[in-house]
Design a protein around this motif. Sequence first.
Motif, PDB file in Angstrom:
ATOM      1  N   SER A   1       0.814  -1.211   0.000  1.00 58.04           N
ATOM      2  CA  SER A   1       0.000   0.000   0.000  1.00 58.04           C
ATOM      3  C   SER A   1       0.854   1.270   0.000  1.00 58.04           C
ATOM      4  N   ALA A   2       2.172   1.129  -0.009  1.00 57.79           N
ATOM      5  CA  ALA A   2       3.072   2.281  -0.058  1.00 57.79           C
ATOM      6  C   ALA A   2       3.420   2.601  -1.509  1.00 57.79           C
ATOM      7  N   TYR A   3       4.026   3.754  -1.714  1.00 56.54           N
ATOM      8  CA  TYR A   3       4.466   4.145  -3.058  1.00 56.54           C
ATOM      9  C   TYR A   3       5.965   3.866  -3.174  1.00 56.54           C
ATOM     10  N   THR A   4       6.288   2.599  -3.448  1.00 59.85           N
ATOM     11  CA  THR A   4       7.686   2.183  -3.535  1.00 59.85           C
ATOM     12  C   THR A   4       7.901   1.370  -4.811  1.00 59.85           C
ATOM     13  N   ALA A   5       9.197   1.151  -5.121  1.00 60.29           N
ATOM     14  CA  ALA A   5       9.547   0.396  -6.326  1.00 60.29           C
ATOM     15  C   ALA A   5      10.854  -0.341  -6.115  1.00 60.29           C
TER      16      ALA A   5
ATOM     17  N   LEU B   1      19.189   1.806  -9.853  1.00 59.40           N
ATOM     18  CA  LEU B   1      19.011   3.115  -9.216  1.00 59.40           C
ATOM     19  C   LEU B   1      19.289   3.013  -7.715  1.00 59.40           C
ATOM     20  N   PRO B   2      19.941   4.019  -7.137  1.00 60.86           N
ATOM     21  CA  PRO B   2      20.264   3.981  -5.702  1.00 60.86           C
ATOM     22  C   PRO B   2      19.012   3.978  -4.826  1.00 60.86           C
ATOM     23  N   PHE B   3      19.123   3.348  -3.669  1.00 64.49           N
ATOM     24  CA  PHE B   3      18.019   3.361  -2.714  1.00 64.49           C
ATOM     25  C   PHE B   3      17.700   4.802  -2.334  1.00 64.49           C
ATOM     26  N   GLY B   4      16.420   5.077  -2.176  1.00 69.54           N
ATOM     27  CA  GLY B   4      15.995   6.418  -1.800  1.00 69.54           C
ATOM     28  C   GLY B   4      15.739   7.325  -2.987  1.00 69.54           C
ATOM     29  N   THR B   5      16.121   6.906  -4.186  1.00 74.44           N
ATOM     30  CA  THR B   5      15.871   7.719  -5.381  1.00 74.44           C
ATOM     31  C   THR B   5      14.367   7.794  -5.613  1.00 74.44           C
ATOM     32  N   ARG B   6      13.871   8.996  -5.781  1.00 75.38           N
ATOM     33  CA  ARG B   6      12.459   9.167  -6.107  1.00 75.38           C
ATOM     34  C   ARG B   6      12.349   9.251  -7.620  1.00 75.38           C
TER      35      ARG B   6
ATOM     36  N   PHE C   1       0.595   9.116 -14.074  1.00 75.33           N
ATOM     37  CA  PHE C   1       1.904   8.908 -13.463  1.00 75.33           C
ATOM     38  C   PHE C   1       1.789   8.812 -11.951  1.00 75.33           C
ATOM     39  N   VAL C   2       2.821   8.275 -11.345  1.00 79.10           N
ATOM     40  CA  VAL C   2       2.914   8.158  -9.895  1.00 79.10           C
ATOM     41  C   VAL C   2       4.373   8.411  -9.512  1.00 79.10           C
ATOM     42  N   ILE C   3       4.591   8.924  -8.324  1.00 80.96           N
ATOM     43  CA  ILE C   3       5.943   9.151  -7.834  1.00 80.96           C
ATOM     44  C   ILE C   3       6.213   8.123  -6.745  1.00 80.96           C
ATOM     45  N   VAL C   4       7.291   7.368  -6.921  1.00 79.17           N
ATOM     46  CA  VAL C   4       7.637   6.295  -5.977  1.00 79.17           C
ATOM     47  C   VAL C   4       9.101   6.433  -5.552  1.00 79.17           C
ATOM     48  N   LYS C   5       9.428   5.715  -4.488  1.00 75.46           N
ATOM     49  CA  LYS C   5      10.790   5.722  -3.954  1.00 75.46           C
ATOM     50  C   LYS C   5      11.391   4.329  -4.138  1.00 75.46           C
ATOM     51  N   VAL C   6      12.641   4.262  -4.592  1.00 76.56           N
ATOM     52  CA  VAL C   6      13.318   2.978  -4.793  1.00 76.56           C
ATOM     53  C   VAL C   6      13.779   2.457  -3.431  1.00 76.56           C
TER      54      VAL C   6
ATOM     55  N   GLU D   1      11.488   8.673 -15.032  1.00 78.68           N
ATOM     56  CA  GLU D   1      12.254   9.898 -14.887  1.00 78.68           C
ATOM     57  C   GLU D   1      12.686  10.015 -13.432  1.00 78.68           C
ATOM     58  N   THR D   2      13.949  10.349 -13.192  1.00 80.03           N
ATOM     59  CA  THR D   2      14.404  10.531 -11.818  1.00 80.03           C
ATOM     60  C   THR D   2      14.105  11.951 -11.377  1.00 80.03           C
ATOM     61  N   ILE D   3      13.787  12.113 -10.116  1.00 80.80           N
ATOM     62  CA  ILE D   3      13.507  13.429  -9.556  1.00 80.80           C
ATOM     63  C   ILE D   3      14.795  13.938  -8.933  1.00 80.80           C
ATOM     64  N   VAL D   4      15.222  15.116  -9.406  1.00 86.01           N
ATOM     65  CA  VAL D   4      16.463  15.719  -8.920  1.00 86.01           C
ATOM     66  C   VAL D   4      16.114  16.621  -7.753  1.00 86.01           C
TER      67      VAL D   4
END
Length: 163
Positions: free
Chosen positions: A93-97, A102-107, A118-123, A159-162
């Motif tokens: 139920s979280a927004y993760t991937a 890609l490094p951990f914590g990359t959104r 689209f959705v924004i998730v954290k690796v 797309e990575t979020i900077v």
Amino acid sequence: MRNKKHIILTTLTITFLSCFTYVISQTKPVIESKITQDTVKSNRPNLIAIPTDSVFTDKGLKLKPYKKNAHASYYADRFNGKKTANGSRFSNSAYTAAHKKLPFGTRIKVTNEANGKFVIVKVTDRGPFVRTRELDLSKRAFMEITKNKGSGAMKVTIETIVE
């Protein structure tokens, strides 16, 4: 008799070599074209081509193109509550991937190419461990952007979020 066999064998060998040489001479060498600028095409009319090494802003987010036409799927329910590669507990139920590199914590912004959602998730994890897949999304993130709730995979743009 032996001389006749020798002449036939020599004739066949010469014929074969001349045919082989002809075929090789007609084959054009493969020349790789030089790419002067690596770009990602967008289906948005105001953004025709975006250099992959640049950062652009979309609705307040600074985005860097990572990959188009990537295959994404979602985690099976049996992984719910299990530890991920970064040490946290996985929740569908979280927004993760999960991503292989890609490094951990990359959104990342994941956009379904079929409908533009689209959705924004954290690796938070490594994977997927299916060769053809690039990304495993949590079930919640996947269902939010999928076109068909019964499907298990889709093509997405990553797309990575900077920060």
